[in-house]
Design a protein around this motif. Structure first.
Motif, PDB file in Angstrom:
ATOM      1  N   SER A 179      72.889   7.264  98.309  1.00 37.63           N
ATOM      2  CA  SER A 179      72.665   7.698  99.682  1.00 37.63           C
ATOM      3  C   SER A 179      72.076   9.102  99.639  1.00 37.63           C
ATOM      4  O   SER A 179      72.601   9.963  98.923  1.00 37.63           O
ATOM      5  CB  SER A 179      73.968   7.702 100.482  1.00 37.63           C
ATOM      6  OG  SER A 179      73.741   8.165 101.790  1.00 37.63           O
ATOM      7  N   GLY A 180      71.021   9.304 100.372  1.00 33.94           N
ATOM      8  CA  GLY A 180      70.396  10.627 100.400  1.00 33.94           C
ATOM      9  C   GLY A 180      69.909  11.087  99.046  1.00 33.94           C
ATOM     10  O   GLY A 180      69.946  12.275  98.745  1.00 33.94           O
ATOM     11  N   LEU A 225      76.755   8.709 110.451  1.00 29.94           N
ATOM     12  CA  LEU A 225      76.645  10.102 110.004  1.00 29.94           C
ATOM     13  C   LEU A 225      75.191  10.560 109.918  1.00 29.94           C
ATOM     14  O   LEU A 225      74.921  11.689 109.524  1.00 29.94           O
ATOM     15  CB  LEU A 225      77.321  10.264 108.635  1.00 29.94           C
ATOM     16  CG  LEU A 225      78.832  10.073 108.600  1.00 29.94           C
ATOM     17  CD1 LEU A 225      79.330  10.072 107.153  1.00 29.94           C
ATOM     18  CD2 LEU A 225      79.526  11.165 109.411  1.00 29.94           C
ATOM     19  N   GLY A 226      74.261   9.678 110.264  1.00 31.23           N
ATOM     20  CA  GLY A 226      72.844  10.026 110.225  1.00 31.23           C
ATOM     21  C   GLY A 226      72.253  10.030 108.826  1.00 31.23           C
ATOM     22  O   GLY A 226      71.204  10.619 108.597  1.00 31.23           O
ATOM     23  N   GLN A 227      72.902   9.360 107.876  1.00 31.77           N
ATOM     24  CA  GLN A 227      72.423   9.362 106.493  1.00 31.77           C
ATOM     25  C   GLN A 227      71.657   8.096 106.128  1.00 31.77           C
ATOM     26  O   GLN A 227      71.269   7.919 104.981  1.00 31.77           O
ATOM     27  CB  GLN A 227      73.608   9.550 105.540  1.00 31.77           C
ATOM     28  CG  GLN A 227      74.288  10.884 105.713  1.00 31.77           C
ATOM     29  CD  GLN A 227      75.449  11.055 104.754  1.00 31.77           C
ATOM     30  OE1 GLN A 227      75.594  10.313 103.789  1.00 31.77           O
ATOM     31  NE2 GLN A 227      76.285  12.030 105.021  1.00 31.77           N
ATOM     32  N   GLY A 228      71.448   7.222 107.082  1.00 33.15           N
ATOM     33  CA  GLY A 228      70.716   5.991 106.809  1.00 33.15           C
ATOM     34  C   GLY A 228      71.565   4.998 106.051  1.00 33.15           C
ATOM     35  O   GLY A 228      72.764   5.181 105.886  1.00 33.15           O
ATOM     36  N   LEU A 272      83.959   9.522 101.315  1.00 37.77           N
ATOM     37  CA  LEU A 272      83.584   9.978 102.653  1.00 37.77           C
ATOM     38  C   LEU A 272      84.806  10.273 103.524  1.00 37.77           C
ATOM     39  O   LEU A 272      84.669  10.611 104.700  1.00 37.77           O
ATOM     40  CB  LEU A 272      82.703   8.932 103.344  1.00 37.77           C
ATOM     41  CG  LEU A 272      81.337   8.714 102.713  1.00 37.77           C
ATOM     42  CD1 LEU A 272      80.668   7.480 103.310  1.00 37.77           C
ATOM     43  CD2 LEU A 272      80.455   9.936 102.908  1.00 37.77           C
ATOM     44  N   LEU A 297      77.748   5.461 107.107  1.00 37.78           N
ATOM     45  CA  LEU A 297      76.610   6.308 106.741  1.00 37.78           C
ATOM     46  C   LEU A 297      75.589   6.393 107.867  1.00 37.78           C
ATOM     47  O   LEU A 297      75.031   7.463 108.131  1.00 37.78           O
ATOM     48  CB  LEU A 297      75.966   5.819 105.448  1.00 37.78           C
ATOM     49  CG  LEU A 297      76.800   6.045 104.185  1.00 37.78           C
ATOM     50  CD1 LEU A 297      76.141   5.380 102.979  1.00 37.78           C
ATOM     51  CD2 LEU A 297      76.995   7.539 103.927  1.00 37.78           C
ATOM     52  N   ILE A 308      76.686   8.226  95.226  1.00 35.28           N
ATOM     53  CA  ILE A 308      77.934   8.636  95.881  1.00 35.28           C
ATOM     54  C   ILE A 308      79.145   7.887  95.322  1.00 35.28           C
ATOM     55  O   ILE A 308      80.284   8.310  95.564  1.00 35.28           O
ATOM     56  CB  ILE A 308      77.856   8.490  97.414  1.00 35.28           C
ATOM     57  CG1 ILE A 308      77.557   7.051  97.834  1.00 35.28           C
ATOM     58  CG2 ILE A 308      76.837   9.448  97.997  1.00 35.28           C
ATOM     59  CD1 ILE A 308      77.647   6.815  99.331  1.00 35.28           C
ATOM     60  N   PRO A 339      72.825   2.827 102.749  1.00 35.72           N
ATOM     61  CA  PRO A 339      72.932   3.056 101.310  1.00 35.72           C
ATOM     62  C   PRO A 339      72.139   2.025 100.522  1.00 35.72           C
ATOM     63  O   PRO A 339      71.798   0.958 101.031  1.00 35.72           O
ATOM     64  CB  PRO A 339      74.434   2.886 101.053  1.00 35.72           C
ATOM     65  CG  PRO A 339      74.875   1.915 102.093  1.00 35.72           C
ATOM     66  CD  PRO A 339      74.030   2.227 103.311  1.00 35.72           C
ATOM     67  N   GLN A 372      71.287  10.583  96.182  1.00 36.88           N
ATOM     68  CA  GLN A 372      72.375  10.886  95.256  1.00 36.88           C
ATOM     69  C   GLN A 372      73.267   9.658  95.080  1.00 36.88           C
ATOM     70  O   GLN A 372      73.438   8.869  96.003  1.00 36.88           O
ATOM     71  CB  GLN A 372      73.237  12.023  95.781  1.00 36.88           C
ATOM     72  CG  GLN A 372      72.522  13.334  95.920  1.00 36.88           C
ATOM     73  CD  GLN A 372      73.472  14.411  96.445  1.00 36.88           C
ATOM     74  OE1 GLN A 372      74.543  14.133  96.947  1.00 36.88           O
ATOM     75  NE2 GLN A 372      73.052  15.660  96.316  1.00 36.88           N
TER      76      GLN A 372
END
Length: 145
Positions: free
Chosen positions: A40-41, A14-17, A68, A11, A45, A19, A43
């Motif tokens: 994550s983000g 992928l630039g999503q920080g 993912l 994550l 997942i 979890p 939402q």
């Protein structure tokens, strides 16, 4: 395979920080089950249940990795499979903290971003190490996990 660590690294790359794992216990103490959601983000997942919090978190992380598009890396019963690559800690072979290159790189970047203008390299290194250790501890990794 260290599903939680692999998920964190994936994550972050992928630039999503990082979890967030949200756990709830259900049932009496002698028959407790844990339901874990991975966020994550903003939402969910993945979600999973297990007899222990650690098992439920691992299963949820494995499910999130599959979502993912990361192939299942657990060993097949009939054929040996190499474990997921994990570098050894640089400081000492017996150090209790696992190293996830991408997560560590993000910790270093954050330390540089938040450092004072006159901060020394040693101060930035110390802060990066602290960020990294705190992140792993929050996610259940490290000497007490």
């Amino acid at each position: 395979m260290n599903a939680k660590g692999d998920l964190i690294a994936r994550l972050v790359s992928l630039g999503q920080g990082t979890p967030t794992f949200e756990a709830e216990a259900h049932g009496p103490a002698h028959e407790r089950t844990f339901h874990v959601k991975v966020w994550s983000g903003g939402q969910v997942i993945a979600a999973a249940e297990g007899r222990t919090k650690k098992d439920a978190e691992r299963l949820a992380a494995e499910m999130a990795l599959r979502e993912l598009g990361v192939p299942d890396m657990s060993p097949a019963p009939a054929a040996p499979v190499s474990p997921a690559p994990q570098a050894t800690p640089a400081a000492a072979p017996s150090a209790p903290w696992p190293i996830y290159a991408q997560v560590l790189a993000e910790a270093v970047e954050a330390a540089m971003e938040f450092a004072r203008e006159d901060a020394t390299l040693d101060e930035v290194r110390r802060d990066a190490g602290r960020f990294y250790r705190e992140l792993l501890a929050d996610l259940g990794h490290g000497p007490d996990a």
